[in-house]
Scaffold this motif. Structure first.
Motif, PDB file in Angstrom:
ATOM      1  N   SER A 217      10.962 -53.567  18.816  1.00 14.03           N
ATOM      2  CA  SER A 217       9.549 -53.246  18.090  1.00 14.03           C
ATOM      3  C   SER A 217       8.972 -51.917  18.362  1.00 14.03           C
ATOM      4  CB  SER A 217       8.448 -54.109  18.694  1.00 14.03           C
ATOM      5  OG  SER A 217       7.079 -53.805  18.354  1.00 14.03           O
ATOM      6  N   LEU A 218       9.301 -51.196  19.426  1.00 12.53           N
ATOM      7  CA  LEU A 218       9.000 -49.825  19.850  1.00 12.53           C
ATOM      8  C   LEU A 218       9.735 -48.882  18.871  1.00 12.53           C
ATOM      9  CD1 LEU A 218       7.260 -48.233  21.339  1.00 12.53           C
ATOM     10  CD2 LEU A 218       9.283 -47.795  23.033  1.00 12.53           C
ATOM     11  N   LYS A 219      11.137 -49.106  18.752  1.00 15.33           N
ATOM     12  CA  LYS A 219      11.950 -48.382  17.885  1.00 15.33           C
ATOM     13  C   LYS A 219      11.726 -48.373  16.398  1.00 15.33           C
ATOM     14  CE  LYS A 219      16.066 -49.694  19.149  1.00 15.33           C
ATOM     15  NZ  LYS A 219      17.613 -50.006  19.315  1.00 15.33           N
ATOM     16  N   GLU A 220      11.182 -49.558  16.050  1.00 13.32           N
ATOM     17  CA  GLU A 220      10.644 -49.683  14.688  1.00 13.32           C
ATOM     18  C   GLU A 220       9.491 -49.038  14.247  1.00 13.32           C
ATOM     19  OE1 GLU A 220      11.197 -50.896  11.053  1.00 13.32           O
ATOM     20  OE2 GLU A 220      12.215 -52.068  12.339  1.00 13.32           O
ATOM     21  N   ILE A 221       8.382 -48.986  15.201  1.00 17.34           N
ATOM     22  CA  ILE A 221       7.334 -48.250  15.058  1.00 17.34           C
ATOM     23  C   ILE A 221       7.543 -46.781  14.938  1.00 17.34           C
ATOM     24  CG2 ILE A 221       5.116 -47.800  15.908  1.00 17.34           C
ATOM     25  CD1 ILE A 221       5.092 -50.527  14.868  1.00 17.34           C
ATOM     26  N   PHE A 222       8.397 -46.345  16.063  1.00 17.81           N
ATOM     27  CA  PHE A 222       8.798 -44.970  16.101  1.00 17.81           C
ATOM     28  C   PHE A 222       9.659 -44.356  14.812  1.00 17.81           C
ATOM     29  CE2 PHE A 222      12.139 -41.606  17.250  1.00 17.81           C
ATOM     30  CZ  PHE A 222      11.187 -40.905  17.670  1.00 17.81           C
ATOM     31  N   HIS A 223      10.441 -45.432  14.306  1.00 16.39           N
ATOM     32  CA  HIS A 223      11.131 -45.139  12.955  1.00 16.39           C
ATOM     33  C   HIS A 223      10.224 -44.949  11.723  1.00 16.39           C
ATOM     34  CE1 HIS A 223      13.659 -46.423   9.536  1.00 16.39           C
ATOM     35  NE2 HIS A 223      14.148 -45.298   9.845  1.00 16.39           N
ATOM     36  N   VAL A 224       9.254 -45.817  11.648  1.00 17.26           N
ATOM     37  CA  VAL A 224       8.298 -45.810  10.968  1.00 17.26           C
ATOM     38  C   VAL A 224       7.459 -44.125  10.872  1.00 17.26           C
ATOM     39  CG1 VAL A 224       6.024 -46.477  10.057  1.00 17.26           C
ATOM     40  CG2 VAL A 224       7.713 -48.276  10.584  1.00 17.26           C
ATOM     41  N   PHE A 225       7.384 -43.656  11.888  1.00 15.86           N
ATOM     42  CA  PHE A 225       6.540 -42.586  12.101  1.00 15.86           C
ATOM     43  C   PHE A 225       7.499 -41.248  11.542  1.00 15.86           C
ATOM     44  CE2 PHE A 225       3.142 -44.755  14.255  1.00 15.86           C
ATOM     45  CZ  PHE A 225       2.274 -43.955  13.954  1.00 15.86           C
ATOM     46  N   ILE A 226       8.689 -41.480  12.179  1.00 16.35           N
ATOM     47  CA  ILE A 226       9.585 -40.151  11.785  1.00 16.35           C
ATOM     48  C   ILE A 226      10.119 -40.258  10.490  1.00 16.35           C
ATOM     49  CG2 ILE A 226      10.362 -40.005  14.342  1.00 16.35           C
ATOM     50  CD1 ILE A 226      12.998 -41.145  13.507  1.00 16.35           C
ATOM     51  N   THR A 227      10.189 -41.149   9.713  1.00 16.41           N
ATOM     52  CA  THR A 227      10.733 -41.168   8.387  1.00 16.41           C
ATOM     53  C   THR A 227       9.377 -40.851   7.473  1.00 16.41           C
ATOM     54  OG1 THR A 227      10.259 -43.568   8.164  1.00 16.41           O
ATOM     55  CG2 THR A 227      12.456 -42.905   8.821  1.00 16.41           C
ATOM     56  N   GLY A 228       8.336 -40.594   7.683  1.00 19.49           N
ATOM     57  CA  GLY A 228       7.159 -40.445   6.888  1.00 19.49           C
ATOM     58  C   GLY A 228       6.358 -41.436   6.573  1.00 19.49           C
ATOM     59  N   GLY A 229       6.294 -42.483   7.494  1.00 21.70           N
ATOM     60  CA  GLY A 229       5.273 -43.574   7.003  1.00 21.70           C
ATOM     61  C   GLY A 229       4.103 -43.385   6.814  1.00 21.70           C
TER      62      GLY A 229
END
Length: 950
Positions: free
Chosen positions: A479-491
């Motif tokens: 879950s933490l990786k998913e949220i982090f991935h959303v931020f770094i990909t321009g979410g």
């Protein structure tokens, strides 16, 4: 889920009965061979190739199940229908929806067998307890026109005997055109024919509005169950979920409060989330609203409405109260939610259960998502004008009324207020700075920029509910990786971008009207969208506003005396950048140099075009885009004219400021008035040149164009150097002319079009200059591709270059054309992927493996599977023994030296294997890279005895 309070399931005989209904118009039913082999973009990627890559293991299992060893046999007469079905049930087609929902029949058959019913009674129970009606509005016209989609629908009825199709039939009575309309129900007769069951005469043409609501309501009379489940075209069912339908239907027998339960909502599983980052955002957005939001709206707020499929209705309640949707054109654009309003007014109650889920496909491309959000926003605008919302507002108590606002149109009003607040704050700060009013008395104000940054950081707290939900479902670390991935990909850019989408269309619908249904499409998106198309799509709603906000922030920075500029404006800059940059960041291949050059060429041609429609001419697009000003009422025009006052205030502030004041006493070397006359003469000459350029030869045309362009640029630079006041006056004139043009636009003055042309040229080049810089750096191209398709790459979906080479590989291996450079292309592709990943590793964006040369790589594994899906060797069969032109790993000089070197490639960890393979072609055969034709002993060359004639 934590909410698993499931009612006891009754026996098959005692369970409630239900029917499924799906509205269908003209979407894909089952892909044809042409659909699967059609290459619709510049990458040359067919739908079948994309699906084979996306579902690689499934495709291998399909080939094994069908006993196919040669890919060409998939189109044989025995296998073709199976191939079409395999591809269709993995896309958003009617076949997928029907095959998924017909699991309800399979589940009932299994449960009946467990209860020891014989075959005859089992069939009777299934007919009594379950039914599926596809409401295909134009099926009759398809049959008359011999449309292949009608044949595909017939095949579905033959495959599923309990499937029924309802359609609207019209019979012409006389030559004057009078017709009579019928609701018709058909089924398969079990012998390969279609049998008509019912034909009900209608008082007239039932399609009065958008079409979809009438399509659903006219078929309700053909459903025989006590309850009705509505399923959309982009959904599917699962067998394990169908086993729990007995439990769900028992929820209607429970009375959770004083009112009867009339609608049961179900959660949705998004099956398109792994295609790209955008698709993943939409999946998470559905999780936030469909699961978290509706859970709260249902309990404890008790204000959940009907937001669309896959809700289950009490059919008797709704068939006597106007149906499951309303169909007035325009006002009922979001047709489904009006069933919720109707249910609320007439005393029904809505439940939401999470122990059953239905599959759902979401939009996966930037343009598709934009159309979807625009449709919802326009629908919300029309709802706010409807009598249904008016009646609900007058009948609800205050707390439930606030809850309805929160869960419905209030969300869109909040987006409008958010963007309006940002706009007002930017111009308010700019005006205070321009007129030197950033003080109280003689004391300069002290802005609290640090506190503003802290308050902005509190916005991250809104991700906690999503983090908790994903933590329960997937685990805390994923879950933490998913949220982090959303931020770094321009979410954040994506979500802020669509705040403006909702604001624009919500406000436009209320002020102007013109809401319409927007078909978003259900295909796959892998191709690059050209700049001119993006400009047409997003200019009026996002690009103009983003550039205007950035200009306001720059003005404020130039004139402000207060400190902490970044602390006060970082969130405003973020909004401005998201409006301008999002359409390009989420567009594949945006930072590729060749693509940027091609986009710029297309953009310039579009700006200069005069015919061919809005897609070929800026002039025609501008007329169409601003045509609504002619029809809006005077009160709405005043809202747009108010911007004129704002622009004139800014213009006056710039003119009277002390910015770039020329206080020198020296006489300029060149008279500014003469330079202005020179520039004016060049502009007049350019108009004459444009009118006569087609009659001039190319060298003369090119030379005159360059001379005029250089002369205008030199003249403008000279004016600014000789008189620095000109810079201030130019900025003031830009805002002043903008204000006057707004008045001209609203009042219908055609001459303002030339000023807007200059404005769009400026906006276009503001966008292109960063694109050219980032494309020249090249590294952003690799980062963008990896971030956008991280989810896809992790599931062996490799896009862009990989798919391009895969198509060439497939074509070559089938023998349709000989491709002697195939080894070179595939090896260069592997090198490209490894180089990209190496750059990302060096940048710290990807964790480094223990060994670059060993282990498996999802990207290169996918390449291998695309090159030879069922084989271990790549077969190349040239017509004669030839020297392989492939350079599998490196470019080598005649002396055998490595030209590129390890440093240039960034893959110093790789061995010298490519060099050995190049020096020894037999080694390529041994390692399986190339298979030479029989009788060929490595490299051979012999001179013919007689030379052919010249």
């Amino acid at each position: 889920t934590l909410f698993m309070d499931i009612p006891e399931a009754p026996s098959i005989k005692d369970m409630f009965s239900w029917n499924v209904i799906t509205p269908y118009y003209s979407e894909d039913v089952t892909y044809t061979k042409g659909d699967l082999e059609k290459r619709s973009d510049e990458l040359g990627v067919s739908t079948l190739l994309y699906l084979q890559t996306l579902y690689r293991l499934d495709w291998n299992n399909f080939l094994e199940r069908m006993g196919i060893t040669d890919d060409e046999k998939i189109w044989s007469s025995k296998i073709m229908n199976e191939t079409r079905t395999w591809a269709s049930i993995r896309s958003q087609t009617l076949s997928r929806t029907v095959s998924g929902m017909m699991y309800g029949e399979t589940a009932l058959r299994l449960l009946a067998n467990l209860e020891r019913h014989d075959e005859s009674s089992t069939n009777d129970l299934i007919s009594e307890k379950f039914g599926y009606v596809v409401s295909c509005q134009v099926y009759g016209n398809m049959k008359k026109n011999q449309d292949s989609k009608a044949e595909d629908i017939d095949q579905l009825m033959h495959r599923y005997p309990h499937l029924r199709v309802a359609y609207i039939d019209s019979v012409r009575l006389n030559r004057s055109g009078a017709s009579v309309f019928y609701s018709v129900l058909v089924k398969s007769d079990g012998r390969g024919k279609i049998q008509e069951i019912y034909r009900v005469r209608l008082p007239g043409n039932p399609v009065l509005g958008e079409g979809k609501p009438e399509n659903q309501n006219h078929a309700m009379i053909f459903t025989r169950g006590e309850y009705l489940q509505t399923i959309d075209m982009n959904q599917e069912g699962y067998f394990e979920e169908a086993l729990k339908m007995r439990n769900v239907l028992q929820e209607f027998a429970k009375r959770d409060g004083p009112l009867p339960t009339t609608i049961i909502g179900l959660r949705e599983h998004i099956f398109t989330g792994s295609v790209s980052s955008l698709a993943n955002y939409m999946a998470l957005q559905e999780t936030s609203f469909v699961t978290l939001g509706q859970r709260v709206l249902a309990k404890p707020l008790y204000i959940r409405l009907h937001y669309g499929h896959p809700d289950i209705f009490d059919k008797l309640f709704f068939i006597t109260r106007g149906g499951i949707s309303k169909s007035s054109k325009g006002i009922n654009l979001s047709e489904d939610i009006f069933a919720g309003y109707n249910n609320l007014i007439r005393g029904g109650q809505v439940g939401f259960k999470e122990y059953v889920q239905v599959g759902k496909g979401r939009d996966v491309g930037m343009t598709q998502i934009y159309k979807f959000e625009a449709k919802l926003s326009q629908g919300a605008g029309e709802q706010s004008l409807s009598r249904d919302v008016y009646r609900c507002s007058h009948r609800l108590d205050f707390t439930r009324f606030l809850s309805m606002f929160y869960g419905g149109i209030g969300h869109y009003f909040s987006n409008v207020l958010t963007v309006l607040t940002i706009y007002i704050v930017i111009y308010l700060m700019a005006i205070l700075a321009l007129f030197d009013m950033e003080k109280i008395g003689n004391r300069t104000i002290t802005p609290m920029g640090t506190i503003q940054m802290l308050l902005g950081g509190l916005g991250l707290l809104q991700t906690i509910p999503l983090f908790a939900t994903l933590g329960v479902e997937r685990g805390w670390w994923p879950s933490l990786k998913e949220i982090f991935h959303v931020f770094i990909t321009g979410g954040p850019l994506h979500f802020m971008f669509h705040i403006q989408t909702k604001c624009n269309y919500m406000s436009q619908t209320i002020l102007v009207g013109g809401a319409k249904y927007r078909a978003t499409g259900r295909g796959f998106v892998t191709q690059h969208t050209p700049m001119d198309e993006n400009f047409r799509f997003f200019a009026s709603s996002h690009l103009y506003l983003g550039v205007e906000m950035a200009a306001g922030l720059i003005l404020m920075g130039m004139f402000t005396d207060a400190k902490q500029y970044f602390g006060r404006t970082w969130s405003l800059w973020l909004a401005s950048v998201s409006f301008v940059a999002s359409p390009f960041w989420f567009n594949p291949l945006t930072f590729d140099w060749n693509v940027v050059c091609s986009d710029y060429d297309l953009y310039v041609r579009w700006m200069r075009g005069h015919s061919g429609g809005p897609s070929k001419s800026w002039s025609m697009w501008w007329v169409e885009e601003n045509s609504f000003y002619k029809t809006i009422p005077m009160t709405s025009k005043l809202v747009f004219v108010s911007k004129t006052v704002l622009y004139l205030v800014i213009a006056n502030g710039i003119r009277t400021s002390d910015f770039m004041v020329d206080s020198g006493l020296s006489k300029p070397a060149v008279s500014v008035s003469r330079v202005l006359i020179f520039i004016g003469a060049l502009l007049v000459l350019s108009r004459v040149f444009v009118a006569t350029e087609k009659t001039l030869p190319y060298p003369v045309r090119r030379t005159i164009g360059i001379v005029i362009s250089v002369g205008v640029v030199v003249g403008i630079v000279t004016v600014f150097l000789e008189d620095t006041d000109a810079i201030r006056y130019t900025l003031a004139a830009y805002y002043g002319i903008g204000g006057m043009c707004m008045i001209g636009l609203v009042t219908g003055v055609k001459s303002v079009k030339h000023f807007y042309f200059i404005h769009d040229l400026v906006v276009g080049h503001i966008i292109f200059i960063p694109l050219f810089i980032l494309a020249a750096l090249q590294i952003p191209k690799y980062i963008q591709t990896w971030l956008l398709y991280h989810n896809a790459l992790s599931t062996d979906v490799v896009v862009d270059d990989i798919l391009r080479y895969a198509r060439k590989t497939q074509t070559a291996s089938s023998g349709s054309e000989q491709n002697e450079d195939l080894v070179e292309q595939v090896s260069e592709l592997k090198k490209l992927v490894q180089k990209q990943e190496q750059i990302l590793m060096n940048a710290g964006l990807v964790p480094k493996p223990t060994s670059l040369g060993g282990g498996s790589n999802p990207s290169t594994d996918a390449i291998a599977s695309l090159v030879a899906p069922g084989e271990k060797t790549l077969r190349i069969q040239p017509s004669a023994p030839v020297v392989s032109s492939g350079l599998p790993g490196r470019t080598l000089s005649m002396s055998g030296l490595d030209v590129w070197g390890d440093m240039a490639l960034g893959d110093s960890g790789q061995s010298a294997e490519p060099q050995r393979m190049y020096q020894n072609p037999e080694h390529m055969v041994e390692t399986g890279v190339m298979e030479l034709p029989s009788g060929t002993q490595g490299f051979q060359f012999s001179q013919p005895d007689t030379m052919p004639p010249r």
